[in-house]
Design a protein around this motif. Sequence first.
Motif, PDB file in Angstrom:
ATOM      1  N   UNK A  21      29.332 -56.167  22.449  1.00 46.66           N
ATOM      2  CA  UNK A  21      27.777 -55.557  22.708  1.00 46.66           C
ATOM      3  C   UNK A  21      27.684 -55.144  23.703  1.00 46.66           C
ATOM      4  N   UNK A  22      27.336 -55.853  24.691  1.00 47.10           N
ATOM      5  CA  UNK A  22      27.418 -54.896  25.610  1.00 47.10           C
ATOM      6  C   UNK A  22      28.266 -54.036  26.392  1.00 47.10           C
ATOM      7  N   UNK A  23      29.732 -53.607  25.303  1.00 46.94           N
ATOM      8  CA  UNK A  23      30.464 -52.576  25.417  1.00 46.94           C
ATOM      9  C   UNK A  23      29.484 -51.091  24.813  1.00 46.94           C
ATOM     10  N   UNK A  24      29.282 -51.493  23.364  1.00 41.62           N
ATOM     11  CA  UNK A  24      28.329 -50.904  22.273  1.00 41.62           C
ATOM     12  C   UNK A  24      27.581 -50.673  22.816  1.00 41.62           C
ATOM     13  N   UNK A  25      26.378 -51.490  23.757  1.00 35.62           N
ATOM     14  CA  UNK A  25      25.257 -50.750  24.923  1.00 35.62           C
ATOM     15  C   UNK A  25      25.573 -49.872  25.216  1.00 35.62           C
ATOM     16  N   UNK A  26      26.470 -50.131  26.280  1.00 42.77           N
ATOM     17  CA  UNK A  26      27.129 -49.188  27.068  1.00 42.77           C
ATOM     18  C   UNK A  26      27.561 -47.483  26.653  1.00 42.77           C
ATOM     19  N   UNK A  27      28.365 -47.854  25.338  1.00 39.32           N
ATOM     20  CA  UNK A  27      28.564 -46.540  24.895  1.00 39.32           C
ATOM     21  C   UNK A  27      27.201 -45.913  23.960  1.00 39.32           C
ATOM     22  N   UNK A  28      26.204 -46.406  23.457  1.00 35.51           N
ATOM     23  CA  UNK A  28      24.999 -45.744  22.830  1.00 35.51           C
ATOM     24  C   UNK A  28      24.462 -45.336  24.595  1.00 35.51           C
ATOM     25  N   UNK A  29      24.866 -46.281  25.930  1.00 34.28           N
ATOM     26  CA  UNK A  29      23.588 -44.908  26.153  1.00 34.28           C
ATOM     27  C   UNK A  29      24.451 -44.057  27.126  1.00 34.28           C
ATOM     28  N   UNK A  30      25.705 -43.990  26.843  1.00 33.81           N
ATOM     29  CA  UNK A  30      26.661 -43.038  27.587  1.00 33.81           C
ATOM     30  C   UNK A  30      25.914 -42.026  26.565  1.00 33.81           C
ATOM     31  N   UNK A  31      26.473 -41.930  25.340  1.00 38.77           N
ATOM     32  CA  UNK A  31      25.626 -41.322  23.276  1.00 38.77           C
ATOM     33  C   UNK A  31      24.317 -40.282  24.368  1.00 38.77           C
ATOM     34  N   UNK A  32      23.588 -41.045  24.131  1.00 42.75           N
ATOM     35  CA  UNK A  32      21.995 -40.890  24.451  1.00 42.75           C
ATOM     36  C   UNK A  32      22.433 -40.082  25.986  1.00 42.75           C
ATOM     37  N   UNK A  33      22.453 -40.106  26.789  1.00 41.30           N
ATOM     38  CA  UNK A  33      22.305 -39.661  28.688  1.00 41.30           C
ATOM     39  C   UNK A  33      23.407 -37.841  27.800  1.00 41.30           C
ATOM     40  N   UNK A  34      24.656 -37.997  27.065  1.00 41.01           N
ATOM     41  CA  UNK A  34      25.602 -36.557  26.698  1.00 41.01           C
ATOM     42  C   UNK A  34      24.429 -35.748  26.142  1.00 41.01           C
ATOM     43  N   UNK A  35      22.985 -36.826  24.889  1.00 41.48           N
ATOM     44  CA  UNK A  35      22.990 -35.958  23.495  1.00 41.48           C
ATOM     45  C   UNK A  35      21.486 -35.163  25.187  1.00 41.48           C
ATOM     46  N   UNK A  36      21.059 -35.873  25.640  1.00 35.77           N
ATOM     47  CA  UNK A  36      19.563 -35.441  26.875  1.00 35.77           C
ATOM     48  C   UNK A  36      20.434 -34.572  27.549  1.00 35.77           C
ATOM     49  N   UNK A  37      21.762 -33.986  28.237  1.00 33.45           N
ATOM     50  CA  UNK A  37      22.631 -33.498  28.795  1.00 33.45           C
ATOM     51  C   UNK A  37      22.246 -31.346  27.694  1.00 33.45           C
ATOM     52  N   UNK A  38      22.901 -32.630  27.396  1.00 32.91           N
ATOM     53  CA  UNK A  38      23.158 -31.015  26.158  1.00 32.91           C
ATOM     54  C   UNK A  38      21.552 -30.400  25.649  1.00 32.91           C
ATOM     55  N   UNK A  39      21.025 -31.076  25.513  1.00 34.83           N
ATOM     56  CA  UNK A  39      19.561 -30.855  24.776  1.00 34.83           C
ATOM     57  C   UNK A  39      18.911 -29.713  26.024  1.00 34.83           C
ATOM     58  N   UNK A  40      18.922 -30.328  27.704  1.00 37.60           N
ATOM     59  CA  UNK A  40      18.904 -29.796  28.565  1.00 37.60           C
ATOM     60  C   UNK A  40      19.279 -28.223  29.121  1.00 37.60           C
ATOM     61  N   UNK A  41      20.332 -27.834  29.103  1.00 36.32           N
ATOM     62  CA  UNK A  41      21.252 -26.825  28.484  1.00 36.32           C
ATOM     63  C   UNK A  41      20.895 -26.021  27.303  1.00 36.32           C
ATOM     64  N   UNK A  42      20.668 -26.771  26.607  1.00 35.87           N
ATOM     65  CA  UNK A  42      20.003 -25.738  25.374  1.00 35.87           C
ATOM     66  C   UNK A  42      18.650 -24.676  25.607  1.00 35.87           C
ATOM     67  N   UNK A  43      18.160 -26.441  26.341  1.00 32.20           N
ATOM     68  CA  UNK A  43      16.757 -25.560  26.717  1.00 32.20           C
ATOM     69  C   UNK A  43      16.214 -24.349  27.589  1.00 32.20           C
ATOM     70  N   UNK A  44      17.119 -24.262  28.641  1.00 31.13           N
ATOM     71  CA  UNK A  44      17.828 -23.776  29.604  1.00 31.13           C
ATOM     72  C   UNK A  44      17.843 -22.399  29.122  1.00 31.13           C
ATOM     73  N   UNK A  45      18.976 -22.243  28.045  1.00 31.34           N
ATOM     74  CA  UNK A  45      19.155 -21.225  27.672  1.00 31.34           C
ATOM     75  C   UNK A  45      18.665 -20.644  26.915  1.00 31.34           C
ATOM     76  N   UNK A  46      17.607 -21.269  26.091  1.00 30.54           N
ATOM     77  CA  UNK A  46      16.166 -20.738  25.378  1.00 30.54           C
ATOM     78  C   UNK A  46      15.885 -20.013  26.031  1.00 30.54           C
TER      79      UNK A  46
END
Length: 120
Positions: free
Chosen positions: A95-120
């Motif tokens: 369960x803890x491993x899954x939570x860590x993976x989810x946090x990493x995925x969320x962070x990656x999505x936020x970083x991608x969103x931030x990059x897309x916002x900057x490019x727009x």
Amino acid sequence: MRIRELRQELGMTQEELGRKINQTKSNVSKYETGTLEPNIQTLNLLSDIFDVSIDYLVGKSNIKKQDACIGAEMHELMNNLGNLSEESKKELEKYVQLLNMKDQLDKSKEEQSSVLEKEA
């Protein structure tokens, strides 16, 4: 700060949010751009309006709102960790491993969103 993102999710203008937190549209804009930091009372109001934790609001956590029950259960679990069966310990570890993976995925999505916002 995630104020702009959360405000837009609710379809709220800066002026509307300003009225709800007793601030000017200009201050809301400054909060969103990071040129002005809200005081603790304003952070509490924003947290209530957006139904998120202050940690999430300021970008310290990717967890929007921690359920108080979950926190109490985790506290009890941590106190009784030594009493868990080996099977339960393995399940908890998964369960803890899954939570860590989810946090990493969320962070990656936020970083991608931030990059897309900057490019727009």
